[in-house]
Design an enzyme around this catalytic site. Structure first.
Site, short mmCIF file in Angstrom:
data_model
loop_
_atom_site.label_atom_id
_atom_site.label_comp_id
_atom_site.label_asym_id
_atom_site.label_seq_id
_atom_site.Cartn_x
_atom_site.Cartn_y
_atom_site.Cartn_z
N THR A 209 -40.30 79.80 40.15
CA THR A 209 -41.34 78.87 39.71
C THR A 209 -42.71 79.44 40.06
O THR A 209 -42.89 80.06 41.11
CB THR A 209 -41.16 77.51 40.41
OG1 THR A 209 -39.87 76.98 40.08
CG2 THR A 209 -42.23 76.52 40.00
N SER A 210 -43.68 79.25 39.17
CA SER A 210 -45.06 79.68 39.38
C SER A 210 -45.12 81.20 39.56
O SER A 210 -44.76 81.93 38.65
CB SER A 210 -45.66 78.92 40.57
OG SER A 210 -47.04 79.12 40.66
N SER A 211 -45.55 81.69 40.72
CA SER A 211 -45.56 83.14 40.93
C SER A 211 -44.16 83.72 40.80
O SER A 211 -43.97 84.84 40.33
CB SER A 211 -46.14 83.47 42.31
OG SER A 211 -46.30 84.86 42.47
N HIS B 82 -48.42 71.39 37.31
CA HIS B 82 -47.88 72.69 37.75
C HIS B 82 -46.66 72.53 38.66
O HIS B 82 -45.84 73.43 38.77
CB HIS B 82 -48.97 73.49 38.46
CG HIS B 82 -48.60 74.93 38.65
ND1 HIS B 82 -48.29 75.77 37.61
CD2 HIS B 82 -48.47 75.68 39.78
CE1 HIS B 82 -48.00 76.98 38.07
NE2 HIS B 82 -48.09 76.94 39.39
#
Length: 306
Positions: free
Chosen positions: A138-140, A278
């Site tokens: 997730t995300s990075s 996010h």
């Protein structure tokens, strides 16, 4: 910068279950120019030819956060797979190197090579199934998922990227470059332009390409939702299919989420999560099913079958 308090929004997954083994740090696993640290969970009753799931963390997160807040280890006990938890060497914000030429090049170095070295080491040590190696984050971690599938299509069978960006979108001069232009959805390219960036990571490669699912919230103000559109253009072009979906399924896996499938081979799908920011809520079972990790026997999804 990304997901600074992400772990606080999640219920502990593995700590709520009785695991058969322990999270163990691994050493001397091969080329690792950026000194990425790694941890591994190996179920006690590991079957022969077990799959491997790699789970890179989010910014401001750690390998232990993923271990605690995702169900990969307990699912590994249930379904018989190894899980690997790499830890970023970037002390400033614990984000992954998804910007350097090294990470964006096959066997070029960067964080990506350190993670791949862990995979290669685990395959040999545990006689794991090299055709069933998966990555999700997730995300990075989602950004690294895109990077690993682009730079190492010869290693992975599939990826699942939650709130990430297209391969190469953060490209810059350095290991920890933050691209505000990419984050805010200002880097817009055609599908063929994106595909050239992916294919330049491994010049001359003509082999298997891992399948991929990408998921993004429509209210994401950290990595803007335009990034989902860029991922769609990029990977449909890499797979040689239209960026117009062949099937649209509303309200799956949650109300307000829409699944878009592209082409007829099942190589790429995207999910748009209406009203989600996010902190997109990961659906572990969706990932496990996409990777076919519940499967036993010779007909499981793999690089050979896919």
């Amino acid at each position: 910068m990304l997901l600074k308090s992400f772990g606080l929004l999640l219920a502990a997954a593995n700590t709520a279950h009785s695991l058969t083994s322990n999270l163990t740090q691994i050493f001397d696993f091969g080329p690792n120019p950026r000194n990425v640290t790694g941890y591994i969970y190996v179920p006690v009753n590991l079957p022969k030819n077990a799959p491997i799931l790699v789970a890179p963390h989010w910014c401001h997160g750690t390998a232990h956060d993923v271990f605690n807040y995702r169900s990969w280890a307990s699912a590994g006990d249930t379904y018989g797979f190894i899980s690997i938890y790499p830890n970023s060497p970037n002390a400033a914000d614990q984000c992954w190197d998804v910007s350097s030429k090294q990470s964006l090049t096959h066997n070029g170095g960067g964080d990506a090579l350190g993670i791949v070295s862990m995979v290669r080491w685990a395959i040999k040590k545990y006689d794991a199934d090299a055709s069933r190696v998966f990555v999700t984050g997730t995300s990075s971690g989602a950004m690294m998922t895109n990077v690993l599938l682009g730079s190492y299509p010869d290693v992975f069978a599939a990826g699942s990227a939650w709130a990430g960006v297209a391969f190469g979108c953060f490209a810059g001069d350095g290991y920890g470059v933050w691209s505000d232009a990419c984050a805010t959805g200002k880097i817009i390219k055609t599908g063929p332009e994106w595909a050239r960036i992916v294919k330049s990571a491994y010049p001359g490669y003509k082999g298997f390409r891992p399948k991929l699912q990408v998921l993004h919230g429509t209210n994401d103000t950290i990595l803007y939702p335009q990034n989902l559109q860029e991922e769609i253009k990029e990977w449909t072009s890499v797979f040689g299919v239209s960026d117009k979906p062949t099937k649209v399924t509303p309200n799956t896996p949650l109300p307000g989420w829409t699944r878009y499938q592209y082409g007829t081979s099942g190589k790429f799908e995207a999910y748009s999560a209406e009203g989600v920011d996010h902190n997109i809520p990961n659906q572990d079972d969706l990932v496990i099913n996409y990777f076919d990790l519940k499967c036993k026997g010779k007909k499981c999804y793999s690089r050979r079958s896919g």
